[in-house]
Design a protein around this motif. Structure first.
Motif, PDB file in Angstrom:
ATOM      1  N   TRP A   8       0.821  -1.197   0.000  1.00  7.42           N
ATOM      2  CA  TRP A   8       0.000   0.000   0.000  1.00  7.42           C
ATOM      3  C   TRP A   8       0.853   1.244   0.000  1.00  7.42           C
ATOM      4  CZ3 TRP A   8      -4.549  -0.292  -1.536  1.00  7.42           C
ATOM      5  CH2 TRP A   8      -5.361   0.827  -1.448  1.00  7.42           C
ATOM      6  N   LEU A   9       0.557   2.153  -0.906  1.00  3.41           N
ATOM      7  CA  LEU A   9       1.259   3.426  -0.981  1.00  3.41           C
ATOM      8  C   LEU A   9       0.539   4.394  -0.066  1.00  3.41           C
ATOM      9  CD1 LEU A   9       3.297   5.330  -2.265  1.00  3.41           C
ATOM     10  CD2 LEU A   9       1.696   5.664  -4.141  1.00  3.41           C
ATOM     11  N   GLY A  10       1.219   4.872   0.926  1.00  2.00           N
ATOM     12  CA  GLY A  10       0.611   5.764   1.896  1.00  2.00           C
ATOM     13  C   GLY A  10       0.698   5.146   3.272  1.00  2.00           C
ATOM     14  N   SER A  11       0.259   5.869   4.247  1.00  2.00           N
ATOM     15  CA  SER A  11       0.432   5.412   5.621  1.00  2.00           C
ATOM     16  C   SER A  11      -0.796   4.698   6.161  1.00  2.00           C
ATOM     17  CB  SER A  11       0.761   6.615   6.517  1.00  2.00           C
ATOM     18  OG  SER A  11      -0.298   7.552   6.455  1.00  2.00           O
ATOM     19  N   GLU A  12      -1.852   4.581   5.364  1.00  2.00           N
ATOM     20  CA  GLU A  12      -3.090   4.070   5.906  1.00  2.00           C
ATOM     21  C   GLU A  12      -3.587   2.806   5.221  1.00  2.00           C
ATOM     22  OE1 GLU A  12      -4.591   5.304   8.622  1.00  2.00           O
ATOM     23  OE2 GLU A  12      -3.024   6.792   8.761  1.00  2.00           O
ATOM     24  N   ALA A  13      -3.771   1.778   5.991  1.00  2.00           N
ATOM     25  CA  ALA A  13      -4.419   0.539   5.581  1.00  2.00           C
ATOM     26  C   ALA A  13      -4.828  -0.139   6.881  1.00  2.00           C
ATOM     27  CB  ALA A  13      -3.483  -0.337   4.762  1.00  2.00           C
ATOM     28  N   GLY A  14      -5.753  -1.055   6.813  1.00  2.00           N
ATOM     29  CA  GLY A  14      -6.189  -1.700   8.041  1.00  2.00           C
ATOM     30  C   GLY A  14      -6.783  -3.063   7.800  1.00  2.00           C
ATOM     31  N   GLU A  15      -6.922  -3.816   8.899  1.00  4.21           N
ATOM     32  CA  GLU A  15      -7.515  -5.138   8.848  1.00  4.21           C
ATOM     33  C   GLU A  15      -8.792  -5.128   9.670  1.00  4.21           C
ATOM     34  OE1 GLU A  15      -6.451  -9.817   9.699  1.00  4.21           O
ATOM     35  OE2 GLU A  15      -4.905  -8.295   9.885  1.00  4.21           O
ATOM     36  N   GLY A  16      -9.878  -5.633   9.055  1.00  2.03           N
ATOM     37  CA  GLY A  16     -11.151  -5.699   9.739  1.00  2.03           C
ATOM     38  C   GLY A  16     -11.265  -6.920  10.624  1.00  2.03           C
ATOM     39  N   ARG A  17     -12.282  -6.946  11.464  1.00  3.71           N
ATOM     40  CA  ARG A  17     -12.453  -8.070  12.391  1.00  3.71           C
ATOM     41  C   ARG A  17     -12.746  -9.375  11.663  1.00  3.71           C
ATOM     42  NH1 ARG A  17     -18.134  -5.944  14.689  1.00  3.71           N
ATOM     43  NH2 ARG A  17     -19.426  -6.903  13.094  1.00  3.71           N
ATOM     44  N   ASP A  18     -13.162  -9.306  10.401  1.00  2.24           N
ATOM     45  CA  ASP A  18     -13.403 -10.502   9.592  1.00  2.24           C
ATOM     46  C   ASP A  18     -12.148 -10.957   8.856  1.00  2.24           C
ATOM     47  OD1 ASP A  18     -13.203  -8.414   7.816  1.00  2.24           O
ATOM     48  OD2 ASP A  18     -15.053  -8.870   6.740  1.00  2.24           O
ATOM     49  N   GLY A  19     -11.019 -10.283   9.082  1.00  2.00           N
ATOM     50  CA  GLY A  19      -9.766 -10.643   8.443  1.00  2.00           C
ATOM     51  C   GLY A  19      -9.541  -9.987   7.098  1.00  2.00           C
ATOM     52  N   ALA A  20     -10.503  -9.218   6.597  1.00  2.00           N
ATOM     53  CA  ALA A  20     -10.338  -8.536   5.310  1.00  2.00           C
ATOM     54  C   ALA A  20      -9.354  -7.381   5.462  1.00  2.00           C
ATOM     55  CB  ALA A  20     -11.680  -8.016   4.807  1.00  2.00           C
ATOM     56  N   LEU A  21      -8.480  -7.233   4.468  1.00  2.00           N
ATOM     57  CA  LEU A  21      -7.550  -6.112   4.425  1.00  2.00           C
ATOM     58  C   LEU A  21      -8.204  -4.975   3.654  1.00  2.00           C
ATOM     59  CD1 LEU A  21      -4.300  -8.086   3.534  1.00  2.00           C
ATOM     60  CD2 LEU A  21      -5.176  -7.498   5.807  1.00  2.00           C
ATOM     61  N   HIS A  22      -8.100  -3.763   4.157  1.00  5.73           N
ATOM     62  CA  HIS A  22      -8.717  -2.595   3.541  1.00  5.73           C
ATOM     63  C   HIS A  22      -7.635  -1.561   3.237  1.00  5.73           C
ATOM     64  CE1 HIS A  22     -12.976  -3.504   4.849  1.00  5.73           C
ATOM     65  NE2 HIS A  22     -12.275  -4.325   5.614  1.00  5.73           N
ATOM     66  N   GLY A  23      -7.557  -1.127   1.984  1.00  5.33           N
ATOM     67  CA  GLY A  23      -6.674  -0.045   1.595  1.00  5.33           C
ATOM     68  C   GLY A  23      -7.520   1.057   0.976  1.00  5.33           C
ATOM     69  N   PRO A  65     -10.406  -9.883   1.016  1.00  2.00           N
ATOM     70  CA  PRO A  65     -10.777 -10.841   2.055  1.00  2.00           C
ATOM     71  C   PRO A  65      -9.770 -11.988   2.123  1.00  2.00           C
ATOM     72  CG  PRO A  65     -12.176 -11.125   0.140  1.00  2.00           C
ATOM     73  CD  PRO A  65     -11.294  -9.939  -0.140  1.00  2.00           C
ATOM     74  N   PRO A  66      -9.776 -12.776   3.210  1.00  2.00           N
ATOM     75  CA  PRO A  66      -8.848 -13.903   3.298  1.00  2.00           C
ATOM     76  C   PRO A  66      -9.003 -14.900   2.145  1.00  2.00           C
ATOM     77  CG  PRO A  66      -9.823 -13.469   5.430  1.00  2.00           C
ATOM     78  CD  PRO A  66     -10.551 -12.615   4.433  1.00  2.00           C
ATOM     79  N   SER A  67     -10.204 -15.006   1.593  1.00  2.00           N
ATOM     80  CA  SER A  67     -10.426 -15.861   0.429  1.00  2.00           C
ATOM     81  C   SER A  67     -11.547 -15.238  -0.396  1.00  2.00           C
ATOM     82  CB  SER A  67     -10.797 -17.286   0.846  1.00  2.00           C
ATOM     83  OG  SER A  67     -12.002 -17.275   1.576  1.00  2.00           O
ATOM     84  N   GLY A  68     -11.620 -15.613  -1.649  1.00  2.00           N
ATOM     85  CA  GLY A  68     -12.658 -15.071  -2.508  1.00  2.00           C
ATOM     86  C   GLY A  68     -12.190 -13.853  -3.274  1.00  2.00           C
ATOM     87  N   PRO A  69     -13.094 -13.279  -4.057  1.00  2.00           N
ATOM     88  CA  PRO A  69     -12.710 -12.162  -4.933  1.00  2.00           C
ATOM     89  C   PRO A  69     -12.440 -10.860  -4.175  1.00  2.00           C
ATOM     90  CG  PRO A  69     -15.068 -12.563  -5.062  1.00  2.00           C
ATOM     91  CD  PRO A  69     -14.493 -13.660  -4.212  1.00  2.00           C
ATOM     92  N   LEU A  70     -11.700  -9.982  -4.827  1.00  2.00           N
ATOM     93  CA  LEU A  70     -11.448  -8.634  -4.316  1.00  2.00           C
ATOM     94  C   LEU A  70     -12.713  -7.804  -4.476  1.00  2.00           C
ATOM     95  CD1 LEU A  70      -8.104  -7.999  -6.241  1.00  2.00           C
ATOM     96  CD2 LEU A  70      -8.351  -8.900  -3.932  1.00  2.00           C
ATOM     97  N   ARG A  71     -12.879  -6.804  -3.610  1.00  2.00           N
ATOM     98  CA  ARG A  71     -14.018  -5.893  -3.730  1.00  2.00           C
ATOM     99  C   ARG A  71     -13.500  -4.458  -3.772  1.00  2.00           C
ATOM    100  NH1 ARG A  71     -15.419  -9.001   0.677  1.00  2.00           N
ATOM    101  NH2 ARG A  71     -15.634  -7.217   2.038  1.00  2.00           N
ATOM    102  N   LEU A  72     -14.121  -3.660  -4.620  1.00  2.00           N
ATOM    103  CA  LEU A  72     -13.806  -2.240  -4.729  1.00  2.00           C
ATOM    104  C   LEU A  72     -15.054  -1.468  -4.355  1.00  2.00           C
ATOM    105  CD1 LEU A  72     -11.654  -0.158  -5.660  1.00  2.00           C
ATOM    106  CD2 LEU A  72     -12.772  -0.213  -7.885  1.00  2.00           C
ATOM    107  N   ARG A  73     -14.956  -0.627  -3.314  1.00  2.00           N
ATOM    108  CA  ARG A  73     -16.098   0.168  -2.849  1.00  2.00           C
ATOM    109  C   ARG A  73     -15.880   1.617  -3.262  1.00  2.00           C
ATOM    110  NH1 ARG A  73     -20.016  -0.771   0.527  1.00  2.00           N
ATOM    111  NH2 ARG A  73     -19.061  -2.581   1.479  1.00  2.00           N
ATOM    112  N   THR A  74     -16.868   2.166  -3.987  1.00  2.00           N
ATOM    113  CA  THR A  74     -16.837   3.558  -4.429  1.00  2.00           C
ATOM    114  C   THR A  74     -18.171   4.212  -4.073  1.00  2.00           C
ATOM    115  OG1 THR A  74     -17.778   3.187  -6.625  1.00  2.00           O
ATOM    116  CG2 THR A  74     -15.395   2.864  -6.392  1.00  2.00           C
TER     117      THR A  74
END
Length: 130
Positions: A8-23, A65-74
């Motif tokens: 991830w470019l930048g200082s911000e990314a996080g992991e949700g309680r379901d294990g999904a990585l969010h950038g 997510p830990p498994s399955g397709p990537l999701r893009l939220r806009t």
């Protein structure tokens, strides 16, 4: 690229309680509010991106997510992708070219920083446990 790793470019990314990585990419304040919501365990109302006049979003979120397709939220909603690599933000066109040419995700980000005026900052990598 290992789809379960999120350089991830930048200082911000996080992991949700379901294990999904969010950038996130976009408006810094809105990105921060979204990641605070993720780190807070998805409590309360989810911060939503604002639709901008040029058909863009005030911020976008890449969810791995830990498994399955990537999701893009806009601002338009959620799109689902099953792709070997993905890029968002100002440097994404350059990053896609580098990834297609065989670069690692980290190398693609460095290429974006070199060639896209809106791509800058620290590179961090978060990953799912293997």
């Amino acid at each position: 690229m290992d789809r379960r790793r999120l350089p991830w470019l930048g200082s911000e990314a996080g992991e949700g309680r379901d294990g999904a990585l969010h950038g996130v990419a976009g408006n810094a304040a809105e990105c921060g509010a979204y990641l605070d919501w993720v780190r807070g365990g998805y409590e309360g109302d989810e911060p939503r991106a604002e639709a901008l006049p040029d058909n863009a979003s005030s911020f976008i979120v890449l969810i791995v997510p830990p498994s399955g397709p990537l999701r893009l939220r806009t601002a338009k909603g959620v799109e689902v992708y099953d792709a070997p690599y993905f890029a968002i933000g100002a440097g994404s066109p350059t990053a896609y070219g580098a990834l297609f040419a065989g670069a690692t995700a980290e190398q693609a980000i460095e290429a974006a920083k070199e060639h896209a005026s809106g791509a800058f900052g620290q590179v961090r990598t978060i990953r799912h446990e293997e």
